[in-house]
Write a protein that holds these residues in place. Structure first.
Motif, PDB file in Angstrom:
ATOM      1  N   ALA A   1      -0.629   6.966   4.424  1.00 51.71           N
ATOM      2  CA  ALA A   1       0.582   6.250   4.809  1.00 51.71           C
ATOM      3  C   ALA A   1       0.956   6.608   6.251  1.00 51.71           C
ATOM      4  N   HIS A   2       1.410   5.622   6.966  1.00 52.44           N
ATOM      5  CA  HIS A   2       1.953   5.747   8.329  1.00 52.44           C
ATOM      6  C   HIS A   2       0.872   5.963   9.398  1.00 52.44           C
ATOM      7  N   SER A   3       0.454   7.217   9.569  1.00 49.68           N
ATOM      8  CA  SER A   3      -0.590   7.540  10.560  1.00 49.68           C
ATOM      9  C   SER A   3      -0.219   7.108  11.969  1.00 49.68           C
TER      10      SER A   3
ATOM     11  N   THR B   1      -1.668   9.936   0.452  1.00 48.54           N
ATOM     12  CA  THR B   1      -0.801  10.964   1.025  1.00 48.54           C
ATOM     13  C   THR B   1      -0.190  10.404   2.303  1.00 48.54           C
ATOM     14  N   HIS B   2       0.717  11.191   2.915  1.00 46.69           N
ATOM     15  CA  HIS B   2       1.288  10.791   4.211  1.00 46.69           C
ATOM     16  C   HIS B   2       0.493  11.467   5.324  1.00 46.69           C
ATOM     17  N   CYS B   3       0.344  10.783   6.439  1.00 47.93           N
ATOM     18  CA  CYS B   3      -0.470  11.324   7.535  1.00 47.93           C
ATOM     19  C   CYS B   3       0.221  11.094   8.872  1.00 47.93           C
TER      20      CYS B   3
ATOM     21  N   LEU C   1       0.803  -1.232   0.000  1.00 52.34           N
ATOM     22  CA  LEU C   1       0.000   0.000   0.000  1.00 52.34           C
ATOM     23  C   LEU C   1       0.834   1.280   0.000  1.00 52.34           C
ATOM     24  N   HIS C   2       2.162   1.155  -0.014  1.00 52.89           N
ATOM     25  CA  HIS C   2       2.934   2.403  -0.002  1.00 52.89           C
ATOM     26  C   HIS C   2       4.351   2.194  -0.532  1.00 52.89           C
ATOM     27  N   VAL C   3       4.547   2.597  -1.781  1.00 50.79           N
ATOM     28  CA  VAL C   3       5.855   2.484  -2.426  1.00 50.79           C
ATOM     29  C   VAL C   3       6.201   3.823  -3.073  1.00 50.79           C
ATOM     30  N   HIS C   4       7.399   4.328  -2.789  1.00 55.71           N
ATOM     31  CA  HIS C   4       7.913   5.470  -3.559  1.00 55.71           C
ATOM     32  C   HIS C   4       8.768   4.884  -4.669  1.00 55.71           C
ATOM     33  N   ALA C   5       8.168   4.718  -5.838  1.00 53.43           N
ATOM     34  CA  ALA C   5       8.874   4.052  -6.940  1.00 53.43           C
ATOM     35  C   ALA C   5      10.229   4.693  -7.258  1.00 53.43           C
TER      36      ALA C   5
ATOM     37  N   THR D   1       5.670  -1.042   2.213  1.00 54.74           N
ATOM     38  CA  THR D   1       7.128  -1.131   2.396  1.00 54.74           C
ATOM     39  C   THR D   1       7.727   0.254   2.565  1.00 54.74           C
ATOM     40  N   ASP D   2       7.053   1.290   2.010  1.00 52.08           N
ATOM     41  CA  ASP D   2       7.576   2.651   1.988  1.00 52.08           C
ATOM     42  C   ASP D   2       8.985   2.708   1.406  1.00 52.08           C
ATOM     43  N   ILE D   3       9.250   1.895   0.398  1.00 50.55           N
ATOM     44  CA  ILE D   3      10.538   2.054  -0.301  1.00 50.55           C
ATOM     45  C   ILE D   3      10.746   3.541  -0.543  1.00 50.55           C
TER      46      ILE D   3
HETATM   47 FE    FE Z   1       6.335   7.417   2.266  1.00 51.34          FE
END
Ligand code: FE
Ligand code: GUN
Length: 458
Positions: free
Chosen positions: A276-278, A239-241, A76-80, A327-329
């Motif tokens: 993302a995160h929260s 988005t990031h939260c 659910l969260h990848v920075h390609a 993974t938040d790569i």
């Molecule tokens: Fe991120």
């Protein structure tokens, strides 16, 4: 490659449709339609099994003993664009990391050739690691983000992709910022059009996502316009939260409310939003997220480096929030959902036990009942991700897409070692989750198309 569209597979394996409950199926017959969706699932003792088997004569794939079918993973969260710095640049806090390492790297995606090379490597690696659906942040660039969509379509990966919006001159450097609010909105709209009208995307394998990077990187006018655009286009939002103390504090100072409340005021919280995160969300924030039906990408590995807090996962699950794993790569130094399942288990345990050895056991933690085991972790990486995205993926149920991986527990080069007399039923899944590595992932299907096959597997 063995496509399964219009065929059926007989397999043993595992899936989960509710956190904590594992379904172990043996020699189940799963029939797949021409559109990649599961037509039926029959167990050997069930009525219709023999008929389905007969019906699929000559179009039946079987897995060898020691192979287990799992739903493909949902990230659910990848920075390609951050893949080239995976496993590095982890020595500074988030606000420094962005300016010192990440924005300079992402700015390089103005170069289309670099983007194509980097994105192809990432998508191929993620598929080989079992990730069948990915929710991607790209960069601010129109061309490079189109290339990411092209690459996912070429590789056959289910993907949701956003052109990142960053137009706030106070927080974004001159060399990596949208030219203006209007330019950012136009570019987001253009990308939505490109993906939706792509000639190779008629089945909607790739979807566009409205992507304000996070509140600090955007102006209020842009956040408001993006909220309206998401509604108008009926798009996903990401988005990031409330990720870190710095970021959470910045929003409190600028808007006088938490990220959750602020995003809600801008119309950015909906059923198709993934936050993302929260990590630092309050009980009231959780109620708002629940009410809106938004999802959360829990990024346990990344959070260890950038958040200084553990996401209250168990509380979120108890409240019925839609949670999956990210993974938040490259904030997290692994693109493997296996690594992130393990990290989710570890951090939930540390939250419960506390971490300071100088305190007695009674004082070490103020939390109880927060830990999870492999069952919940598996749910997060599969069905939970599907629910968060509101897509029919992550489980072997009628109407869901056949997105699946085969775990070869007998692979010599792999890292799973089963003992017939010790490992049965759910314990096989437990060992898979704790010890599998890339050589154990023998085959990968997305929408019934085989997209990866280990050379060792026959
Ligand atoms: Fe991120
Ligand atoms: N917040 C804003 N951008 C980013 C990013 O690229 N990674 C993480 N972890 N947090 C962010």
């Amino acid at each position: 490659m063995d496509h399964l569209r219009g065929k059926a597979i007989i397999a043993s394996g595992f899936h989960t449709t509710r956190p904590g409950e594992i379904d172990f199926f043996q020699n189940a017959l799963i029939a797949v339609g021409n559109d990649g969706a599961i037509l039926s699932v029959h167990r050997p003792h069930e009525k219709g099994y023999a008929e389905e088997k007969e019906k699929h004569t000559g179009r039946l794939v079987s897995l060898p003993h020691g192979s287990y079918l799992l739903p493909g993973f949902v990230d659910l969260h990848v920075h390609a664009p951050q893949y080239p710095q995976l496993g590095s640049a982890l020595d500074v806090p988030l606000e420094v990391w962005l300016q010192k390492y990440t924005f300079p790297l992402e700015a390089r995606y103005a170069d289309a050739a670099f983007a194509r090379r980097s994105y192809r490597l990432l998508v191929d690696d993620l598929i080989a690691n079992g990730t069948t659906t990915a929710l991607y942040f790209a960069t601010i660039h129109q061309e490079a983000t189109r290339i990411l969509a092209d690459v996912c379509l070429e590789a056959g990966q289910r993907a949701l992709i956003g052109k990142v919006v960053m137009d706030n001159a106070d927080q974004c450097p001159d060399y990596y910022r949208d030219a203006s609010s209007d330019a950012a909105l136009r570019s987001t709209g253009d990308l939505i059009g490109y993906i939706r009208s792509h000639p190779d995307n008629t089945a909607g394998l790739v979807k566009p996502v409205v992507t304000p990077r996070f509140i600090p990187s955007c102006t209020d006018a842009t956040l408001e316009a993006l909220g309206a655009l998401a509604k108008q286009c009926d798009c996903h939002v990401q988005t990031h939260c409330s990720e870190s103390d710095w970021e959470h504090g910045y929003v409190l100072e600028r808007h006088g409310v938490t990220d959750t409340e602020s995003l809600d005021r801008f119309g950015l919280l909906g059923r198709h939003t993934v936050l993302a995160h929260s990590n630092l969300i309050s009980a009231a924030n959780m109620d708002t997220i629940r009410w809106r039906g938004s999802g959360i990408a829990h990024c346990p590995l990344s959070n260890a480096y950038f958040s200084s807090a553990v996401f209250p996962l168990k509380a979120a699950l108890k409240k019925g929030l839609h949670v999956g794993l990210g993974t938040d790569i490259s904030g997290g130094p692994s693109g493997s959902l296996f690594d992130n399942m393990r990290s989710a288990i570890f951090v939930a345990r540390l939250l419960e036990s506390g971490v300071d050895p100088n305190l007695g056991p009674a004082e070490r933690s103020r939390h109880s009942g927060t830990w999870i085991d492999f069952r919940e972790a598996f749910y997060l990486a599969t069905a939970g991700g599907g629910v968060a995205l509101d897509l029919p993926v992550g489980q072997f149920s009628k109407g869901y897409q056949f997105d699946a991986i085969v775990i070869d527990t007998a692979s010599q080069r792999g890292t799973i070692r089963l003992w017939d007399d010790l490992d049965q039923g759910e314990n096989i899944l437990q060992k898979i989750i704790y010890t599998a590595s890339r050589p154990n992932i023998a085959r990968v299907w997305i929408g019934g198309r085989e997209v990866s096959r280990s050379p060792d597997f026959n």
